[in-house]
Write a protein that holds these residues in place. Structure first.
Motif, PDB file in Angstrom:
ATOM      1  N   ALA A  88     -50.211  18.130  -2.293  1.00 39.86           N
ATOM      2  CA  ALA A  88     -50.301  16.698  -2.007  1.00 39.86           C
ATOM      3  C   ALA A  88     -48.925  16.057  -1.939  1.00 39.86           C
ATOM      4  N   VAL A  89     -48.043  16.419  -2.881  1.00 34.23           N
ATOM      5  CA  VAL A  89     -46.687  15.853  -2.871  1.00 34.23           C
ATOM      6  C   VAL A  89     -45.951  16.248  -1.590  1.00 34.23           C
ATOM      7  N   MET A  90     -46.089  17.518  -1.186  1.00 36.28           N
ATOM      8  CA  MET A  90     -45.421  17.972   0.031  1.00 36.28           C
ATOM      9  C   MET A  90     -45.953  17.245   1.259  1.00 36.28           C
ATOM     10  N   ILE A  91     -47.249  16.982   1.293  1.00 37.07           N
ATOM     11  CA  ILE A  91     -47.831  16.266   2.433  1.00 37.07           C
ATOM     12  C   ILE A  91     -47.266  14.859   2.521  1.00 37.07           C
ATOM     13  N   ILE A  92     -47.166  14.171   1.378  1.00 34.05           N
ATOM     14  CA  ILE A  92     -46.622  12.811   1.372  1.00 34.05           C
ATOM     15  C   ILE A  92     -45.174  12.818   1.851  1.00 34.05           C
ATOM     16  N   LEU A  93     -44.373  13.761   1.337  1.00 32.22           N
ATOM     17  CA  LEU A  93     -42.968  13.835   1.736  1.00 32.22           C
ATOM     18  C   LEU A  93     -42.831  14.169   3.222  1.00 32.22           C
ATOM     19  N   PHE A  94     -43.639  15.125   3.692  1.00 32.83           N
ATOM     20  CA  PHE A  94     -43.556  15.502   5.101  1.00 32.83           C
ATOM     21  C   PHE A  94     -44.055  14.387   6.013  1.00 32.83           C
ATOM     22  N   THR A  95     -44.996  13.573   5.532  1.00 35.21           N
ATOM     23  CA  THR A  95     -45.464  12.450   6.341  1.00 35.21           C
ATOM     24  C   THR A  95     -44.325  11.471   6.590  1.00 35.21           C
ATOM     25  N   TYR A  96     -43.577  11.154   5.532  1.00 30.91           N
ATOM     26  CA  TYR A  96     -42.415  10.281   5.697  1.00 30.91           C
ATOM     27  C   TYR A  96     -41.351  10.936   6.575  1.00 30.91           C
ATOM     28  N   VAL A 131     -51.087   4.214  11.366  1.00 29.20           N
ATOM     29  CA  VAL A 131     -51.084   4.420   9.918  1.00 29.20           C
ATOM     30  C   VAL A 131     -50.692   5.862   9.600  1.00 29.20           C
ATOM     31  N   ASN A 132     -51.149   6.774  10.453  1.00 31.49           N
ATOM     32  CA  ASN A 132     -50.782   8.185  10.301  1.00 31.49           C
ATOM     33  C   ASN A 132     -50.064   8.623  11.568  1.00 31.49           C
ATOM     34  N   ALA A 133     -48.805   8.201  11.692  1.00 29.44           N
ATOM     35  CA  ALA A 133     -48.058   8.473  12.913  1.00 29.44           C
ATOM     36  C   ALA A 133     -47.718   9.940  13.072  1.00 29.44           C
ATOM     37  N   SER A 134     -47.731  10.712  11.998  1.00 33.05           N
ATOM     38  CA  SER A 134     -47.326  12.119  12.050  1.00 33.05           C
ATOM     39  C   SER A 134     -48.471  13.058  12.401  1.00 33.05           C
ATOM     40  N   GLY A 135     -49.703  12.545  12.486  1.00 33.43           N
ATOM     41  CA  GLY A 135     -50.839  13.392  12.863  1.00 33.43           C
ATOM     42  C   GLY A 135     -51.105  14.502  11.857  1.00 33.43           C
ATOM     43  N   VAL A 136     -51.359  15.704  12.370  1.00 31.78           N
ATOM     44  CA  VAL A 136     -51.691  16.841  11.504  1.00 31.78           C
ATOM     45  C   VAL A 136     -50.455  17.631  11.086  1.00 31.78           C
ATOM     46  N   MET A 137     -49.277  17.258  11.588  1.00 35.91           N
ATOM     47  CA  MET A 137     -48.090  18.069  11.328  1.00 35.91           C
ATOM     48  C   MET A 137     -47.712  18.179   9.855  1.00 35.91           C
ATOM     49  N   PRO A 138     -47.808  17.104   9.030  1.00 38.61           N
ATOM     50  CA  PRO A 138     -47.497  17.288   7.606  1.00 38.61           C
ATOM     51  C   PRO A 138     -48.373  18.333   6.928  1.00 38.61           C
ATOM     52  N   ILE A 139     -49.652  18.404   7.341  1.00 33.34           N
ATOM     53  CA  ILE A 139     -50.553  19.400   6.771  1.00 33.34           C
ATOM     54  C   ILE A 139     -50.099  20.805   7.155  1.00 33.34           C
ATOM     55  N   ILE A 140     -49.795  20.981   8.436  1.00 32.10           N
ATOM     56  CA  ILE A 140     -49.371  22.298   8.919  1.00 32.10           C
ATOM     57  C   ILE A 140     -48.039  22.699   8.291  1.00 32.10           C
ATOM     58  N   PHE A 141     -47.108  21.745   8.213  1.00 32.80           N
ATOM     59  CA  PHE A 141     -45.811  22.032   7.611  1.00 32.80           C
ATOM     60  C   PHE A 141     -45.969  22.453   6.151  1.00 32.80           C
ATOM     61  N   LEU A 192     -47.005   4.651   3.509  1.00 36.02           N
ATOM     62  CA  LEU A 192     -47.329   5.063   2.137  1.00 36.02           C
ATOM     63  C   LEU A 192     -48.828   5.215   1.909  1.00 36.02           C
ATOM     64  N   PRO A 193     -49.651   4.180   2.168  1.00 35.79           N
ATOM     65  CA  PRO A 193     -51.097   4.389   1.985  1.00 35.79           C
ATOM     66  C   PRO A 193     -51.654   5.455   2.923  1.00 35.79           C
ATOM     67  N   GLY A 194     -51.099   5.535   4.139  1.00 36.96           N
ATOM     68  CA  GLY A 194     -51.557   6.569   5.065  1.00 36.96           C
ATOM     69  C   GLY A 194     -51.249   7.956   4.546  1.00 36.96           C
ATOM     70  N   ALA A 195     -50.055   8.137   3.961  1.00 36.58           N
ATOM     71  CA  ALA A 195     -49.677   9.442   3.425  1.00 36.58           C
ATOM     72  C   ALA A 195     -50.527   9.818   2.220  1.00 36.58           C
ATOM     73  N   ILE A 196     -50.787   8.843   1.336  1.00 36.58           N
ATOM     74  CA  ILE A 196     -51.609   9.110   0.150  1.00 36.58           C
ATOM     75  C   ILE A 196     -53.041   9.466   0.570  1.00 36.58           C
ATOM     76  N   PHE A 197     -53.586   8.724   1.532  1.00 36.10           N
ATOM     77  CA  PHE A 197     -54.940   9.004   2.003  1.00 36.10           C
ATOM     78  C   PHE A 197     -55.004  10.373   2.674  1.00 36.10           C
ATOM     79  N   SER A 246     -42.757   1.424   6.909  1.00 36.33           N
ATOM     80  CA  SER A 246     -42.723   1.944   5.534  1.00 36.33           C
ATOM     81  C   SER A 246     -43.960   1.521   4.755  1.00 36.33           C
ATOM     82  N   ARG A 247     -44.398   0.276   4.942  1.00 36.14           N
ATOM     83  CA  ARG A 247     -45.559  -0.225   4.194  1.00 36.14           C
ATOM     84  C   ARG A 247     -46.854   0.473   4.606  1.00 36.14           C
TER      85      ARG A 247
END
Length: 445
Positions: A315-323, A265-275, A368-373, A364-365
Protein backbone atom coordinates in the motif's frame (compact mmCIF):
# COMPACT_ATOMS: atom_id res chain seq x y z
CA UNK A 1 -30.32 -4.38 -27.06
CA UNK A 2 -30.96 -3.24 -30.64
CA UNK A 3 -28.75 -0.20 -30.04
CA UNK A 4 -25.93 -2.47 -28.85
CA UNK A 5 -26.08 -4.56 -32.02
CA UNK A 6 -26.21 -1.39 -34.13
CA UNK A 7 -23.08 -0.10 -32.38
CA UNK A 8 -21.25 -3.38 -32.98
CA UNK A 9 -22.24 -3.23 -36.64
CA UNK A 10 -20.96 0.35 -36.87
CA UNK A 11 -17.63 -0.73 -35.39
CA UNK A 12 -17.10 -3.20 -38.21
CA UNK A 13 -18.19 -0.66 -40.83
CA UNK A 14 -15.08 1.41 -40.08
CA UNK A 15 -12.33 -0.35 -42.01
CA UNK A 16 -9.39 0.98 -39.98
CA UNK A 17 -11.05 0.15 -36.64
CA UNK A 18 -12.08 -3.30 -37.89
CA UNK A 19 -8.54 -4.09 -39.02
CA UNK A 20 -7.09 -2.91 -35.72
CA UNK A 21 -9.52 -5.01 -33.69
CA UNK A 22 -8.91 -8.13 -35.79
CA UNK A 23 -5.13 -7.66 -35.55
CA UNK A 24 -5.39 -7.23 -31.78
CA UNK A 25 -7.49 -10.39 -31.44
CA UNK A 26 -5.04 -12.32 -33.62
CA UNK A 27 -2.02 -11.25 -31.55
CA UNK A 28 -3.88 -12.06 -28.31
CA UNK A 29 -4.65 -15.53 -29.71
CA UNK A 30 -0.95 -16.06 -30.42
CA UNK A 31 -0.15 -15.04 -26.83
CA UNK A 32 -2.74 -17.41 -25.37
CA UNK A 33 -1.57 -20.33 -27.50
CA UNK A 34 2.03 -19.67 -26.51
CA UNK A 35 1.11 -19.75 -22.82
CA UNK A 36 0.32 -23.48 -23.22
CA UNK A 37 3.66 -24.39 -24.84
CA UNK A 38 5.70 -26.05 -22.09
CA UNK A 39 9.48 -25.71 -21.85
CA UNK A 40 11.34 -28.56 -23.60
CA UNK A 41 12.30 -31.34 -21.19
CA UNK A 42 9.49 -30.67 -18.67
CA UNK A 43 6.87 -33.32 -17.91
CA UNK A 44 3.60 -31.29 -17.69
CA UNK A 45 1.74 -34.00 -15.74
CA UNK A 46 4.34 -34.18 -12.96
CA UNK A 47 4.60 -30.37 -12.96
CA UNK A 48 0.83 -29.97 -12.57
CA UNK A 49 0.81 -32.28 -9.55
CA UNK A 50 3.72 -30.40 -7.97
CA UNK A 51 2.21 -26.94 -8.53
CA UNK A 52 -1.31 -27.69 -7.25
CA UNK A 53 -2.39 -25.42 -4.43
CA UNK A 54 0.15 -22.70 -5.15
CA UNK A 55 -0.45 -19.66 -2.97
CA UNK A 56 1.08 -16.30 -2.23
CA UNK A 57 2.98 -14.32 -4.81
CA UNK A 58 3.33 -17.37 -7.06
CA UNK A 59 -0.46 -17.55 -7.43
CA UNK A 60 -0.64 -13.82 -8.18
CA UNK A 61 2.11 -14.02 -10.80
CA UNK A 62 0.37 -17.03 -12.30
CA UNK A 63 -2.79 -14.95 -12.76
CA UNK A 64 -0.85 -12.14 -14.44
CA UNK A 65 0.76 -14.66 -16.80
CA UNK A 66 -2.57 -16.30 -17.66
CA UNK A 67 -1.56 -19.64 -16.11
CA UNK A 68 1.76 -19.77 -17.99
CA UNK A 69 3.73 -19.36 -14.75
CA UNK A 70 2.49 -22.61 -13.20
CA UNK A 71 2.66 -24.49 -16.53
CA UNK A 72 6.36 -23.69 -17.03
CA UNK A 73 5.43 -22.23 -20.39
CA UNK A 74 7.83 -20.48 -22.74
CA UNK A 75 5.89 -17.32 -21.68
CA UNK A 76 6.15 -18.18 -17.96
CA UNK A 77 7.78 -14.89 -16.93
CA UNK A 78 5.32 -12.94 -19.05
CA UNK A 79 5.63 -9.19 -19.37
CA UNK A 80 6.71 -8.40 -15.80
CA UNK A 81 10.49 -8.16 -16.58
CA UNK A 82 9.67 -5.50 -19.17
CA UNK A 83 7.61 -3.62 -16.58
CA UNK A 84 10.56 -3.79 -14.17
CA UNK A 85 12.88 -2.44 -16.89
CA UNK A 86 10.46 0.41 -17.59
CA UNK A 87 10.41 1.32 -13.90
CA UNK A 88 14.21 1.44 -13.79
CA UNK A 89 14.39 3.63 -16.90
CA UNK A 90 11.85 6.08 -15.49
CA UNK A 91 13.79 6.28 -12.22
CA UNK A 92 16.99 6.88 -14.20
CA UNK A 93 15.17 9.67 -16.00
CA UNK A 94 15.00 11.52 -12.68
CA UNK A 95 18.55 10.86 -11.48
CA UNK A 96 20.70 10.54 -14.62
CA UNK A 97 21.20 13.66 -16.82
CA UNK A 98 21.93 11.58 -19.94
CA UNK A 99 18.54 9.87 -19.69
CA UNK A 100 16.85 13.21 -19.01
CA UNK A 101 18.41 14.55 -22.19
CA UNK A 102 17.04 11.61 -24.19
CA UNK A 103 13.57 12.24 -22.75
CA UNK A 104 13.69 15.79 -24.13
CA UNK A 105 14.81 14.75 -27.62
CA UNK A 106 11.32 13.87 -28.79
CA UNK A 107 10.73 10.86 -31.00
CA UNK A 108 14.41 10.03 -31.46
CA UNK A 109 14.98 10.11 -27.71
CA UNK A 110 11.95 7.91 -27.13
CA UNK A 111 13.32 5.33 -29.55
CA UNK A 112 16.66 5.30 -27.72
CA UNK A 113 14.96 4.85 -24.35
CA UNK A 114 12.83 2.03 -25.74
CA UNK A 115 15.96 0.32 -27.06
CA UNK A 116 17.72 0.58 -23.69
CA UNK A 117 14.55 -0.70 -22.01
CA UNK A 118 14.62 -3.78 -24.25
CA UNK A 119 18.27 -4.48 -23.42
CA UNK A 120 17.51 -4.08 -19.72
CA UNK A 121 14.55 -6.45 -20.12
CA UNK A 122 16.92 -9.11 -21.45
CA UNK A 123 19.20 -8.68 -18.44
CA UNK A 124 16.33 -8.80 -15.91
CA UNK A 125 14.72 -11.84 -17.54
CA UNK A 126 18.05 -13.68 -17.69
CA UNK A 127 18.43 -12.92 -13.96
CA UNK A 128 14.91 -14.02 -13.00
CA UNK A 129 14.86 -17.18 -15.13
CA UNK A 130 17.31 -19.24 -12.98
CA UNK A 131 15.34 -18.36 -9.85
CA UNK A 132 12.10 -19.36 -11.54
CA UNK A 133 13.53 -22.69 -12.68
CA UNK A 134 14.96 -23.39 -9.21
CA UNK A 135 11.78 -22.60 -7.27
CA UNK A 136 8.88 -23.40 -9.64
CA UNK A 137 10.15 -26.34 -11.72
CA UNK A 138 11.09 -29.31 -9.47
CA UNK A 139 13.73 -31.77 -10.65
CA UNK A 140 11.10 -34.54 -10.63
CA UNK A 141 9.30 -32.75 -13.48
CA UNK A 142 12.44 -32.46 -15.63
CA UNK A 143 13.54 -35.34 -17.86
CA UNK A 144 17.24 -34.37 -17.75
CA UNK A 145 17.88 -31.67 -15.10
CA UNK A 146 21.47 -30.91 -16.12
CA UNK A 147 22.72 -27.34 -16.57
CA UNK A 148 23.69 -27.67 -20.22
CA UNK A 149 20.82 -30.00 -21.12
CA UNK A 150 17.98 -28.08 -19.42
CA UNK A 151 18.84 -25.00 -17.34
CA UNK A 152 20.80 -22.97 -19.89
CA UNK A 153 18.45 -23.69 -22.85
CA UNK A 154 15.45 -22.89 -20.63
CA UNK A 155 16.96 -19.54 -19.60
CA UNK A 156 17.41 -18.65 -23.27
CA UNK A 157 13.86 -19.76 -24.12
CA UNK A 158 12.28 -17.87 -21.19
CA UNK A 159 14.18 -14.72 -22.16
CA UNK A 160 13.12 -15.06 -25.80
CA UNK A 161 9.53 -15.70 -24.65
CA UNK A 162 9.42 -12.48 -22.63
CA UNK A 163 10.86 -10.51 -25.55
CA UNK A 164 8.25 -12.00 -27.86
CA UNK A 165 5.43 -11.06 -25.47
CA UNK A 166 6.92 -7.55 -25.28
CA UNK A 167 6.92 -7.40 -29.09
CA UNK A 168 3.28 -8.50 -29.19
CA UNK A 169 2.37 -5.72 -26.76
CA UNK A 170 4.19 -3.10 -28.83
CA UNK A 171 2.46 -4.24 -32.01
CA UNK A 172 -0.95 -4.03 -30.32
CA UNK A 173 -0.08 -0.49 -29.22
CA UNK A 174 1.16 0.62 -32.64
CA UNK A 175 -1.18 -1.22 -35.00
CA UNK A 176 -3.97 -2.52 -32.78
CA UNK A 177 -6.35 -0.71 -30.44
CA UNK A 178 -3.61 0.53 -28.10
CA UNK A 179 -2.56 -0.23 -24.51
CA UNK A 180 -0.79 -3.37 -25.69
CA UNK A 181 1.19 -4.19 -22.53
CA UNK A 182 -1.76 -3.56 -20.21
CA UNK A 183 -4.09 -5.46 -22.54
CA UNK A 184 -1.84 -8.54 -22.45
CA UNK A 185 -1.82 -8.45 -18.65
CA UNK A 186 -5.62 -8.09 -18.61
CA UNK A 187 -6.12 -11.04 -20.96
CA UNK A 188 -3.97 -13.20 -18.69
CA UNK A 189 -6.07 -12.15 -15.69
CA UNK A 190 -9.44 -12.75 -17.36
CA UNK A 191 -8.31 -16.20 -18.53
CA UNK A 192 -8.22 -17.40 -14.92
CA UNK A 193 -11.49 -15.82 -13.74
CA UNK A 194 -13.95 -18.59 -14.78
CA UNK A 195 -11.85 -21.31 -13.15
CA UNK A 196 -11.43 -19.29 -9.96
CA UNK A 197 -15.17 -18.63 -9.71
CA UNK A 198 -16.07 -22.28 -10.29
CA UNK A 199 -13.59 -23.35 -7.61
CA UNK A 200 -15.13 -20.88 -5.15
CA UNK A 201 -18.63 -22.07 -6.12
CA UNK A 202 -17.71 -25.71 -5.47
CA UNK A 203 -16.11 -24.77 -2.16
CA UNK A 204 -19.15 -22.87 -0.88
CA UNK A 205 -21.65 -25.46 -2.12
CA UNK A 206 -19.68 -28.36 -0.64
CA UNK A 207 -19.50 -29.63 2.92
CA UNK A 208 -18.60 -26.87 5.34
CA UNK A 209 -19.35 -24.13 2.81
CA UNK A 210 -21.78 -21.27 3.23
CA UNK A 211 -24.04 -22.30 0.39
CA UNK A 212 -25.67 -20.23 -2.33
CA UNK A 213 -26.34 -17.30 0.02
CA UNK A 214 -22.62 -16.73 0.60
CA UNK A 215 -21.97 -16.96 -3.14
CA UNK A 216 -24.59 -14.27 -3.81
CA UNK A 217 -23.19 -12.05 -1.05
CA UNK A 218 -19.67 -12.41 -2.49
CA UNK A 219 -20.87 -11.54 -6.00
CA UNK A 220 -22.81 -8.53 -4.65
CA UNK A 221 -19.76 -7.25 -2.77
CA UNK A 222 -17.65 -7.81 -5.89
CA UNK A 223 -20.08 -5.71 -7.96
CA UNK A 224 -19.88 -2.91 -5.37
CA UNK A 225 -16.08 -3.03 -5.49
CA UNK A 226 -16.21 -2.89 -9.31
CA UNK A 227 -18.49 0.18 -9.07
CA UNK A 228 -16.07 1.88 -6.66
CA UNK A 229 -13.16 1.03 -8.96
CA UNK A 230 -14.95 2.55 -11.96
CA UNK A 231 -15.64 5.70 -9.92
CA UNK A 232 -11.95 5.88 -9.01
CA UNK A 233 -10.80 5.44 -12.60
CA UNK A 234 -13.39 7.85 -14.03
CA UNK A 235 -13.29 10.52 -11.33
CA UNK A 236 -12.08 13.98 -12.42
CA UNK A 237 -11.75 17.42 -10.86
CA UNK A 238 -12.85 19.96 -13.45
CA UNK A 239 -10.91 23.22 -13.30
CA UNK A 240 -12.87 25.94 -15.17
CA UNK A 241 -11.00 27.82 -17.90
CA UNK A 242 -12.02 30.93 -19.82
CA UNK A 243 -10.69 31.80 -23.28
CA UNK A 244 -10.59 35.46 -24.32
CA UNK A 245 -12.08 36.69 -27.57
CA UNK A 246 -9.61 37.00 -30.42
CA UNK A 247 -9.76 40.24 -32.43
CA UNK A 248 -7.78 40.77 -35.65
CA UNK A 249 -8.10 43.66 -38.13
CA UNK A 250 -10.84 45.27 -36.10
CA UNK A 251 -13.06 42.21 -36.45
CA UNK A 252 -13.92 39.62 -33.83
CA UNK A 253 -12.50 36.26 -34.95
CA UNK A 254 -13.73 33.96 -32.22
CA UNK A 255 -16.16 34.15 -29.34
CA UNK A 256 -14.86 33.72 -25.82
CA UNK A 257 -15.49 30.23 -24.51
CA UNK A 258 -15.59 28.62 -21.09
CA UNK A 259 -14.19 25.15 -20.87
CA UNK A 260 -12.35 23.11 -18.27
CA UNK A 261 -9.21 21.14 -17.52
CA UNK A 262 -10.11 17.62 -16.30
CA UNK A 263 -7.60 16.60 -13.63
CA UNK A 264 -8.11 12.92 -12.88
CA UNK A 265 -8.34 11.74 -9.29
CA UNK A 266 -6.27 8.76 -10.40
CA UNK A 267 -4.14 10.28 -13.13
CA UNK A 268 -1.59 7.44 -13.02
CA UNK A 269 -4.08 4.69 -13.92
CA UNK A 270 -2.93 1.13 -13.22
CA UNK A 271 0.80 1.91 -13.43
CA UNK A 272 1.42 2.33 -9.65
CA UNK A 273 -0.05 -1.14 -9.12
CA UNK A 274 2.11 -2.68 -11.83
CA UNK A 275 5.21 -0.83 -10.64
CA UNK A 276 4.72 -1.85 -7.01
CA UNK A 277 3.99 -5.46 -7.95
CA UNK A 278 7.13 -5.64 -10.07
CA UNK A 279 9.31 -4.27 -7.28
CA UNK A 280 7.82 -6.73 -4.79
CA UNK A 281 9.37 -9.48 -6.91
CA UNK A 282 12.92 -8.15 -6.55
CA UNK A 283 13.66 -9.41 -2.98
CA UNK A 284 12.48 -12.91 -3.87
CA UNK A 285 14.59 -12.91 -7.02
CA UNK A 286 17.69 -11.85 -5.06
CA UNK A 287 17.14 -14.42 -2.33
CA UNK A 288 16.95 -17.16 -4.97
CA UNK A 289 20.67 -16.59 -5.57
CA UNK A 290 21.49 -16.85 -1.87
CA UNK A 291 21.51 -19.85 0.44
CA UNK A 292 20.99 -17.76 3.58
CA UNK A 293 18.06 -18.95 5.71
CA UNK A 294 17.88 -15.52 7.36
CA UNK A 295 17.37 -13.81 4.01
CA UNK A 296 14.85 -16.49 2.99
CA UNK A 297 12.81 -15.78 6.11
CA UNK A 298 12.91 -12.05 5.41
CA UNK A 299 11.86 -12.55 1.79
CA UNK A 300 8.93 -14.73 2.89
CA UNK A 301 7.22 -11.50 3.96
CA UNK A 302 6.96 -10.60 0.27
CA UNK A 303 5.41 -13.95 -0.61
CA UNK A 304 2.49 -13.90 1.84
CA UNK A 305 -0.08 -11.77 0.01
CA UNK A 306 -2.55 -12.07 2.91
CA UNK A 307 -0.02 -11.01 5.56
CA UNK A 308 0.10 -7.63 7.27
CA UNK A 309 3.61 -6.57 6.26
CA UNK A 310 3.18 -7.52 2.62
CA UNK A 311 0.02 -5.44 2.30
CA UNK A 312 1.40 -2.56 4.37
CA UNK A 313 4.52 -2.28 2.20
CA UNK A 314 2.43 -2.80 -0.95
CA UNK A 315 0.00 0.00 0.00
CA UNK A 316 2.80 2.44 0.86
CA UNK A 317 4.55 1.71 -2.45
CA UNK A 318 1.31 2.27 -4.37
CA UNK A 319 0.78 5.66 -2.71
CA UNK A 320 4.38 6.72 -3.42
CA UNK A 321 4.25 5.49 -7.02
CA UNK A 322 0.94 7.28 -7.56
CA UNK A 323 2.57 10.58 -6.64
CA UNK A 324 5.70 9.72 -8.62
CA UNK A 325 3.87 8.73 -11.80
CA UNK A 326 1.49 11.69 -11.56
CA UNK A 327 4.47 14.03 -11.20
CA UNK A 328 6.24 12.71 -14.29
CA UNK A 329 3.14 12.55 -16.51
CA UNK A 330 1.40 15.84 -15.61
CA UNK A 331 3.39 19.08 -15.76
CA UNK A 332 1.45 22.03 -14.25
CA UNK A 333 4.02 24.50 -15.60
CA UNK A 334 3.54 23.22 -19.16
CA UNK A 335 -0.23 23.35 -18.73
CA UNK A 336 -0.01 26.96 -17.51
CA UNK A 337 2.22 27.91 -20.45
CA UNK A 338 -0.17 26.28 -22.93
CA UNK A 339 -3.10 28.14 -21.40
CA UNK A 340 -1.27 31.45 -21.69
CA UNK A 341 -0.33 30.82 -25.34
CA UNK A 342 -3.98 30.09 -26.18
CA UNK A 343 -5.30 33.19 -24.37
CA UNK A 344 -6.80 31.04 -21.66
CA UNK A 345 -6.97 31.71 -17.94
CA UNK A 346 -8.47 30.26 -14.79
CA UNK A 347 -11.00 32.70 -13.29
CA UNK A 348 -9.48 34.51 -10.30
CA UNK A 349 -5.94 33.24 -10.97
CA UNK A 350 -3.16 35.21 -12.67
CA UNK A 351 -1.70 33.60 -15.83
CA UNK A 352 1.80 32.14 -15.67
CA UNK A 353 3.40 31.01 -12.41
CA UNK A 354 0.28 31.59 -10.28
CA UNK A 355 -1.69 29.31 -12.61
CA UNK A 356 1.02 26.67 -12.36
CA UNK A 357 0.98 26.85 -8.56
CA UNK A 358 -2.82 26.69 -8.49
CA UNK A 359 -2.91 23.58 -10.71
CA UNK A 360 -0.14 21.96 -8.67
CA UNK A 361 -2.08 22.54 -5.42
CA UNK A 362 -5.29 21.14 -6.88
CA UNK A 363 -3.43 18.12 -8.23
CA UNK A 364 -1.80 17.47 -4.86
CA UNK A 365 -5.13 17.66 -3.01
CA UNK A 366 -6.93 15.21 -5.30
CA UNK A 367 -3.98 12.81 -5.67
CA UNK A 368 -3.76 11.98 -1.94
CA UNK A 369 -7.31 10.60 -1.51
CA UNK A 370 -7.03 8.97 -4.93
CA UNK A 371 -3.78 7.26 -3.95
CA UNK A 372 -5.17 6.07 -0.60
CA UNK A 373 -8.33 4.73 -2.26
CA UNK A 374 -6.21 3.03 -4.92
CA UNK A 375 -4.08 1.36 -2.24
CA UNK A 376 -7.19 0.28 -0.30
CA UNK A 377 -8.71 -1.44 -3.32
CA UNK A 378 -5.35 -3.05 -4.10
CA UNK A 379 -5.15 -4.78 -0.68
CA UNK A 380 -8.81 -5.88 -0.56
CA UNK A 381 -7.90 -9.48 -1.57
CA UNK A 382 -6.09 -9.86 1.76
CA UNK A 383 -9.35 -9.07 3.59
CA UNK A 384 -11.22 -11.50 1.33
CA UNK A 385 -8.71 -14.30 2.00
CA UNK A 386 -8.89 -13.74 5.74
CA UNK A 387 -12.70 -13.78 5.48
CA UNK A 388 -12.63 -17.29 4.00
CA UNK A 389 -12.73 -16.64 0.25
CA UNK A 390 -10.55 -19.06 -1.73
CA UNK A 391 -7.16 -17.64 -2.68
CA UNK A 392 -7.65 -17.71 -6.46
CA UNK A 393 -11.05 -16.01 -6.39
CA UNK A 394 -9.92 -13.50 -3.74
CA UNK A 395 -7.29 -12.16 -6.13
CA UNK A 396 -10.15 -10.94 -8.34
CA UNK A 397 -11.97 -9.52 -5.31
CA UNK A 398 -10.65 -6.06 -5.85
CA UNK A 399 -6.90 -5.81 -5.81
CA UNK A 400 -4.48 -5.58 -8.67
CA UNK A 401 -6.44 -7.86 -10.95
CA UNK A 402 -9.67 -5.88 -10.79
CA UNK A 403 -7.95 -2.51 -11.07
CA UNK A 404 -6.10 -3.59 -14.18
CA UNK A 405 -9.20 -5.10 -15.76
CA UNK A 406 -11.39 -2.05 -15.12
CA UNK A 407 -8.72 0.43 -16.19
CA UNK A 408 -7.79 -1.40 -19.39
CA UNK A 409 -11.42 -2.11 -20.36
CA UNK A 410 -12.37 1.56 -19.95
CA UNK A 411 -9.33 2.76 -21.90
CA UNK A 412 -10.02 0.26 -24.69
CA UNK A 413 -13.65 1.34 -24.88
CA UNK A 414 -12.47 4.94 -25.08
CA UNK A 415 -10.21 4.07 -28.03
CA UNK A 416 -13.10 2.39 -29.86
CA UNK A 417 -15.50 5.21 -29.02
CA UNK A 418 -13.12 7.83 -30.42
CA UNK A 419 -13.19 6.05 -33.80
CA UNK A 420 -16.99 5.90 -33.72
CA UNK A 421 -17.40 9.58 -32.89
CA UNK A 422 -14.89 10.64 -35.56
CA UNK A 423 -17.04 8.83 -38.14
CA UNK A 424 -20.20 10.45 -36.70
CA UNK A 425 -21.61 7.21 -35.32
CA UNK A 426 -23.26 6.91 -31.91
CA UNK A 427 -20.81 6.14 -29.12
CA UNK A 428 -20.91 3.26 -26.69
CA UNK A 429 -22.87 5.27 -24.13
CA UNK A 430 -26.19 7.07 -24.49
CA UNK A 431 -24.51 10.38 -23.80
CA UNK A 432 -22.24 9.87 -26.79
CA UNK A 433 -19.07 9.58 -24.73
CA UNK A 434 -17.66 7.74 -21.77
CA UNK A 435 -18.23 10.05 -18.83
CA UNK A 436 -15.02 11.47 -17.50
CA UNK A 437 -12.89 10.13 -20.32
CA UNK A 438 -13.34 12.91 -22.86
CA UNK A 439 -13.13 16.61 -22.30
CA UNK A 440 -13.44 19.88 -24.06
CA UNK A 441 -9.90 20.86 -23.21
CA UNK A 442 -7.58 17.83 -22.99
CA UNK A 443 -4.39 19.32 -21.61
CA UNK A 444 -4.24 17.08 -18.57
CA UNK A 445 -3.80 13.79 -20.33
Amino acid sequence: MKRLFDTIANIFKIEELRDRILLTLGLILVYRLGSFVVLPGVDPIVLEEASEGATGLAALLNIFAGGAFSRASVFALGIMPYISASIIMQLLGIAVPAVQKMQKEGESGRRKINQYTRFLTIAITAGQAPGYLATQVPDAAVVDPGFMSFTLPSIVILTAGTLFVMWLGEKITDRGIGNGISLIIMIGIIAGLPTAFLFEFDKQMGDGGGGLVIILIEVLILLVVILLTVLLVQGVRRVPVNFARKVAGGQQQAQGARQYIPLKVNASGVMPIIFAQALMMIPITLVNFSQSEELAGWASLFNDISGFWYNFIFAVMIILFTYFYTAITINPQQMADDLKKNNGFIPGVRPGQDTSNFLDNVLSRITLPGAIFLAFIAILPAFAINAGVSNNFALFFGGTSLLIMVGVVLDTLQQIESYLLMRHYDGLMKSGKLKGRASAFGMAG
